[in-house]
Design a protein around this motif. Structure first.
Motif, PDB file in Angstrom:
ATOM      1  N   LYS A  35       8.323 -46.210 -21.094  1.00  0.00           N
ATOM      2  CA  LYS A  35       7.958 -47.085 -22.184  1.00  0.00           C
ATOM      3  C   LYS A  35       7.609 -48.568 -21.406  1.00  0.00           C
ATOM      4  CE  LYS A  35      10.737 -45.121 -25.629  1.00  0.00           C
ATOM      5  NZ  LYS A  35      12.117 -45.128 -26.607  1.00  0.00           N
ATOM      6  N   ASN A  36       8.247 -48.966 -20.431  1.00  0.00           N
ATOM      7  CA  ASN A  36       8.223 -50.148 -19.709  1.00  0.00           C
ATOM      8  C   ASN A  36       6.481 -50.158 -19.072  1.00  0.00           C
ATOM      9  OD1 ASN A  36       8.809 -52.808 -18.990  1.00  0.00           O
ATOM     10  ND2 ASN A  36       8.876 -52.048 -16.872  1.00  0.00           N
ATOM     11  N   VAL A  37       6.178 -48.932 -18.637  1.00  0.00           N
ATOM     12  CA  VAL A  37       4.742 -48.975 -18.190  1.00  0.00           C
ATOM     13  C   VAL A  37       3.896 -48.984 -19.395  1.00  0.00           C
ATOM     14  CG1 VAL A  37       3.210 -47.673 -17.041  1.00  0.00           C
ATOM     15  CG2 VAL A  37       5.213 -48.129 -16.030  1.00  0.00           C
ATOM     16  N   GLN A  38       4.219 -48.329 -20.513  1.00  0.00           N
ATOM     17  CA  GLN A  38       3.367 -48.148 -21.802  1.00  0.00           C
ATOM     18  C   GLN A  38       3.272 -49.873 -22.081  1.00  0.00           C
ATOM     19  OE1 GLN A  38       5.204 -46.650 -25.108  1.00  0.00           O
ATOM     20  NE2 GLN A  38       3.292 -45.702 -25.958  1.00  0.00           N
ATOM     21  N   LEU A  39       4.210 -50.676 -22.247  1.00  0.00           N
ATOM     22  CA  LEU A  39       3.921 -51.955 -22.506  1.00  0.00           C
ATOM     23  C   LEU A  39       2.958 -52.634 -21.670  1.00  0.00           C
ATOM     24  CD1 LEU A  39       4.688 -54.303 -24.281  1.00  0.00           C
ATOM     25  CD2 LEU A  39       6.721 -54.669 -22.882  1.00  0.00           C
ATOM     26  N   SER A  40       3.302 -52.358 -20.221  1.00  0.00           N
ATOM     27  CA  SER A  40       2.291 -52.951 -19.349  1.00  0.00           C
ATOM     28  C   SER A  40       0.846 -52.549 -19.526  1.00  0.00           C
ATOM     29  CB  SER A  40       2.827 -52.768 -18.023  1.00  0.00           C
ATOM     30  OG  SER A  40       4.147 -53.284 -17.510  1.00  0.00           O
ATOM     31  N   ARG A  41       0.626 -51.429 -19.711  1.00  0.00           N
ATOM     32  CA  ARG A  41      -0.724 -50.860 -20.065  1.00  0.00           C
ATOM     33  C   ARG A  41      -1.189 -51.457 -21.311  1.00  0.00           C
ATOM     34  NH1 ARG A  41      -2.438 -46.719 -16.725  1.00  0.00           N
ATOM     35  NH2 ARG A  41      -4.136 -46.649 -17.897  1.00  0.00           N
ATOM     36  N   LEU A  42      -0.369 -51.933 -22.429  1.00  0.00           N
ATOM     37  CA  LEU A  42      -1.009 -52.634 -23.355  1.00  0.00           C
ATOM     38  C   LEU A  42      -1.472 -53.933 -22.930  1.00  0.00           C
ATOM     39  CD1 LEU A  42      -1.477 -53.260 -26.399  1.00  0.00           C
ATOM     40  CD2 LEU A  42       0.824 -53.562 -26.699  1.00  0.00           C
ATOM     41  N   ALA A  43      -0.765 -54.484 -22.175  1.00  0.00           N
ATOM     42  CA  ALA A  43      -0.925 -56.026 -21.730  1.00  0.00           C
ATOM     43  C   ALA A  43      -2.037 -55.815 -20.776  1.00  0.00           C
ATOM     44  CB  ALA A  43       0.325 -56.607 -20.965  1.00  0.00           C
ATOM     45  N   TRP A  44      -2.256 -54.726 -20.197  1.00  0.00           N
ATOM     46  CA  TRP A  44      -3.435 -54.874 -19.103  1.00  0.00           C
ATOM     47  C   TRP A  44      -4.651 -54.498 -19.809  1.00  0.00           C
ATOM     48  CZ3 TRP A  44      -6.010 -49.920 -18.946  1.00  0.00           C
ATOM     49  CH2 TRP A  44      -7.245 -49.800 -17.908  1.00  0.00           C
ATOM     50  N   GLU A  45      -4.687 -53.608 -20.789  1.00  0.00           N
ATOM     51  CA  GLU A  45      -6.052 -53.544 -21.746  1.00  0.00           C
ATOM     52  C   GLU A  45      -6.279 -54.834 -22.318  1.00  0.00           C
ATOM     53  OE1 GLU A  45      -8.011 -49.882 -22.785  1.00  0.00           O
ATOM     54  OE2 GLU A  45      -6.240 -49.797 -24.122  1.00  0.00           O
ATOM     55  N   LEU A  46      -5.292 -55.898 -22.856  1.00  0.00           N
ATOM     56  CA  LEU A  46      -5.611 -57.068 -23.342  1.00  0.00           C
ATOM     57  C   LEU A  46      -6.120 -57.905 -22.585  1.00  0.00           C
ATOM     58  CD1 LEU A  46      -2.286 -57.511 -25.484  1.00  0.00           C
ATOM     59  CD2 LEU A  46      -4.703 -57.908 -26.461  1.00  0.00           C
ATOM     60  N   SER A  47      -5.662 -57.929 -21.153  1.00  0.00           N
ATOM     61  CA  SER A  47      -6.010 -59.055 -20.423  1.00  0.00           C
ATOM     62  C   SER A  47      -6.835 -58.894 -19.293  1.00  0.00           C
ATOM     63  CB  SER A  47      -4.651 -59.990 -20.024  1.00  0.00           C
ATOM     64  OG  SER A  47      -4.021 -59.084 -19.209  1.00  0.00           O
ATOM     65  N   VAL A  48      -6.932 -57.738 -18.869  1.00  0.00           N
ATOM     66  CA  VAL A  48      -7.564 -57.318 -17.450  1.00  0.00           C
ATOM     67  C   VAL A  48      -8.797 -56.139 -17.602  1.00  0.00           C
ATOM     68  CG1 VAL A  48      -7.046 -56.455 -15.066  1.00  0.00           C
ATOM     69  CG2 VAL A  48      -5.209 -57.866 -16.314  1.00  0.00           C
ATOM     70  N   SER A  49      -8.749 -55.273 -18.579  1.00  0.00           N
ATOM     71  CA  SER A  49      -9.659 -54.255 -18.621  1.00  0.00           C
ATOM     72  C   SER A  49     -11.079 -54.870 -18.904  1.00  0.00           C
ATOM     73  CB  SER A  49      -9.137 -53.329 -19.433  1.00  0.00           C
ATOM     74  OG  SER A  49      -8.873 -53.575 -20.893  1.00  0.00           O
ATOM     75  N   ALA A  50     -11.787 -53.887 -18.838  1.00  0.00           N
ATOM     76  CA  ALA A  50     -13.171 -54.036 -19.351  1.00  0.00           C
ATOM     77  C   ALA A  50     -13.064 -54.505 -20.974  1.00  0.00           C
ATOM     78  CB  ALA A  50     -14.135 -52.923 -19.083  1.00  0.00           C
ATOM     79  N   PHE A  51     -12.360 -53.525 -21.751  1.00  0.00           N
ATOM     80  CA  PHE A  51     -12.311 -53.732 -23.163  1.00  0.00           C
ATOM     81  C   PHE A  51     -11.484 -55.060 -23.355  1.00  0.00           C
ATOM     82  CE2 PHE A  51      -9.259 -53.850 -26.742  1.00  0.00           C
ATOM     83  CZ  PHE A  51      -9.996 -53.592 -27.672  1.00  0.00           C
ATOM     84  N   GLY A  52     -10.452 -55.685 -22.627  1.00  0.00           N
ATOM     85  CA  GLY A  52     -10.246 -56.950 -22.655  1.00  0.00           C
ATOM     86  C   GLY A  52     -11.099 -57.918 -22.386  1.00  0.00           C
ATOM     87  N   GLY A  53     -12.004 -57.869 -21.336  1.00  0.00           N
ATOM     88  CA  GLY A  53     -12.673 -58.898 -20.984  1.00  0.00           C
ATOM     89  C   GLY A  53     -13.823 -59.019 -22.130  1.00  0.00           C
ATOM     90  N   ARG A  54     -14.324 -57.896 -22.597  1.00  0.00           N
ATOM     91  CA  ARG A  54     -15.361 -57.844 -23.720  1.00  0.00           C
ATOM     92  C   ARG A  54     -14.709 -58.718 -24.929  1.00  0.00           C
ATOM     93  NH1 ARG A  54     -15.557 -56.142 -29.326  1.00  0.00           N
ATOM     94  NH2 ARG A  54     -17.939 -55.902 -30.038  1.00  0.00           N
ATOM     95  N   GLN A  55     -13.673 -58.428 -25.215  1.00  0.00           N
ATOM     96  CA  GLN A  55     -12.887 -59.051 -26.636  1.00  0.00           C
ATOM     97  C   GLN A  55     -12.667 -60.528 -26.013  1.00  0.00           C
ATOM     98  OE1 GLN A  55     -10.852 -57.935 -29.283  1.00  0.00           O
ATOM     99  NE2 GLN A  55     -12.156 -56.133 -29.206  1.00  0.00           N
ATOM    100  N   THR A  56     -12.217 -60.939 -25.148  1.00  0.00           N
ATOM    101  CA  THR A  56     -12.559 -62.445 -24.726  1.00  0.00           C
ATOM    102  C   THR A  56     -13.951 -63.196 -24.869  1.00  0.00           C
ATOM    103  OG1 THR A  56     -10.416 -62.361 -23.218  1.00  0.00           O
ATOM    104  CG2 THR A  56     -11.961 -64.196 -23.121  1.00  0.00           C
ATOM    105  N   VAL A  57     -14.829 -62.415 -24.330  1.00  0.00           N
ATOM    106  CA  VAL A  57     -16.413 -63.119 -24.411  1.00  0.00           C
ATOM    107  C   VAL A  57     -16.762 -62.922 -25.770  1.00  0.00           C
ATOM    108  CG1 VAL A  57     -18.692 -62.585 -23.852  1.00  0.00           C
ATOM    109  CG2 VAL A  57     -16.963 -62.262 -22.206  1.00  0.00           C
ATOM    110  N   TYR A  58     -16.448 -61.988 -26.707  1.00  0.00           N
ATOM    111  CA  TYR A  58     -16.800 -62.014 -27.907  1.00  0.00           C
ATOM    112  C   TYR A  58     -16.181 -62.873 -28.796  1.00  0.00           C
ATOM    113  CZ  TYR A  58     -18.596 -58.730 -31.829  1.00  0.00           C
ATOM    114  OH  TYR A  58     -19.350 -58.197 -32.911  1.00  0.00           O
TER     115      TYR A  58
END
Length: 482
Positions: free
Chosen positions: A425-448
């Motif tokens: 569950k701890n890693v699951q939370l970390s993966r959520l934070a990663w998608e928000l702030s580090v992943s390509a998905f998160g990068g696109r959200q920030t630019v958008y």
């Protein structure tokens, strides 16, 4: 049909079979099963299903003035403050379903179309047929619960700034012919978010300057089905990491595909043309319809839901890391709390200050919404930075769910657990934070978010010119000095 359900949405998009290109190939088969669209379409299908669920139907729909059937509430022209509140509550319900990650959920374009149709009277005197077309199209979209995408801008090769530097003939979209059946359009448009997963596309680009302000080949507004002959959607690379909700909790659900839309001598029927040739009137329709103001209400709902989601994620991260007593951490969290409460205050101020406009709409006060439109693109990257600062190495060391089922599962469970959270569950939370702030998905959200309503200069200029109190304040200071 009245309000549609999720299966109806998916069936209609699958049946459309538009020309969609990705990675050099034309997509074939059922689009709702393609990995780039599957998660998004399932999310939007669940939103449409809510319109028919007993617990939500009354809040998400209203009675059609034409048929008496229930239709989507985001199509409703607000004529009272009670209507404004009902629209806000409806949009907030959908925003909490997608947590603010869908920048172009269906209620956005429903609102834009409502604003344009309400202002169709602007066209009545000079172009009564276009005015009738616009009103009729609004009725059609409302009654059929059409999922609509849009394009308002053109690629750099079609802009005046490029022409002034190269002096080459601009690649601006234009009308190349008019005949008894309609207009023939050639050119490209961006950024059509969800173009491949919508029934139709509304096209209303900023006109390229022409020698003729009344009969410009570059000035037009129309809407067509996504599968119209001669229309092609070119997709960017998909940012869906995979179908696993554990590994990719955001992109597996909320990845909106952006497309370049190419019109290759496409014939647009006359009954779908809303404006043609008149550059001055095109600018007036954009400005006097106040579509930015109406759409900003929907955007505020999205941004509030998104900010609450970021705050909740950050609080869980802090709890799992045992950082809730650290002053520098608390200081960062309060930045997001201040952002959230600022957005909520601006939302309520806009609604409370609403007044009827010339089209009979109850128009929210523009000032708080213009301020919010300038504020959120600045603060969103900072909120993402805070998640990065708090997450640290936890955003990097993120094994997948299959690792816990493998031979090293025991070791991972020992070394990657958090406070009050087992390792998985701890890693699951970390993966959520990663998608928000580090992943390509998160990068696109920030630019958008940075460019949601245009670049910073455009948004700030809109606020500055649309803020009526400046002269009053200057005079107050003049009086003080005198």
């Amino acid at each position: 049909m009245p309000v549609k359900h999720g299966a109806g949405y998916i069936e209609r998009i699958n049946r459309n079979l538009p020309d969609v290109r990705m990675a050099g190939e034309r997509l074939e088969g059922v689009i709702s099963e393609h990995k780039a669209f599957k998660g998004l379409m399932a999310t939007q299908a669940s939103m449409y299903d809510m319109q028919l669920e007993s617990g939500w139907a009354a809040k998400l729909s209203y009675t059609s003035p034409l048929t008496g059937d229930p239709v989507g509430l985001s199509f409703k022209q607000p004529k009272t403050k009670k209507d404004l509140a009902a629209r806000r509550e409806m949009m907030q319900v959908w925003a909490y379903r997608h947590h603010g990650f869908l920048g172009r959920s269906p209620d956005y374009m429903n609102t834009v179309l409502m604003a344009f149709a309400a202002a169709a009277g602007l066209l009545d005197e000079a172009y009564p047929q276009y005015a009738a077309n616009l009103r009729r199209y609004y009725d059609y979209c409302r009654e059929q619960d059409i999922t609509l995408s849009h394009v308002f801008i053109q690629p750099k090769a079609g802009r005046m700034s490029s022409f002034l530097q190269t002096f080459e003939e601009p690649e601006a979209a234009r009308v190349i012919d008019r005949n008894k059946d309609g207009i023939v359009v050639r050119g490209a448009f961006l950024l059509d978010t969800q173009g491949a997963t919508a029934d139709e596309v509304l096209v209303f680009p900023q006109p390229f300057p022409s020698l003729s302000m009344e009969d410009s080949e570059y000035t037009f507004a129309f809407a067509v089905p996504s599968n119209l002959a001669g229309v092609r959607f070119v997709c960017r690379e998909s940012f869906v990491g995979g179908e696993s909700a554990y590994n990719y909790p955001l992109s597996s659900r909320f990845e909106e595909m952006d497309t370049l839309v190419i019109f290759e001598d496409a014939l647009v029927p006359w009954d779908r043309v809303f404006l043609l040739g008149d550059e001055r009137l095109a600018f007036r329709l954009v400005e006097e319809s106040r579509f930015h103001t109406h759409a900003s209400v929907q955007i505020m709902c999205k941004n509030i839901a998104k900010t609450e989601f970021l705050l909740g994620t950050l609080e869980l991260m802090i709890e799992a890391a045992g950082l809730d007593s650290h002053d520098h951490v608390i200081e960062k969290v309060t930045e997001i709390i201040v952002t959230l409460e600022t957005l909520k205050a601006l939302q309520l101020a806009a609604e409370k200050g609403a007044a009827a406009d010339r089209w009979g709409s109850m128009l929210p006060d523009r000032k708080p919404l213009l301020a919010a439109n300038a504020y959120f693109p600045r603060i969103y990257p900072r909120m993402i930075e805070i998640i990065q600062l708090i997450g640290g190495s936890g955003l990097i060391m993120i094994p997948e769910d299959s690792d816990f089922a493998g031979a090293i599962g025991g070791q991972l469970n020992r070394y990657l657990k958090g406070i009050g959270l087992d390792a998985q569950k701890n890693v699951q939370l970390s993966r959520l934070a990663w998608e928000l702030s580090v992943s390509a998905f998160g990068g696109r959200q920030t630019v958008y978010e940075r460019f949601f309503f245009g670049n910073a200069s455009t948004v700030n200029s809109r606020l500055y010119k649309g803020y009526p109190g400046r002269e009053t304040f200057k005079n107050r200071v003049r009086d003080f000095l005198s």
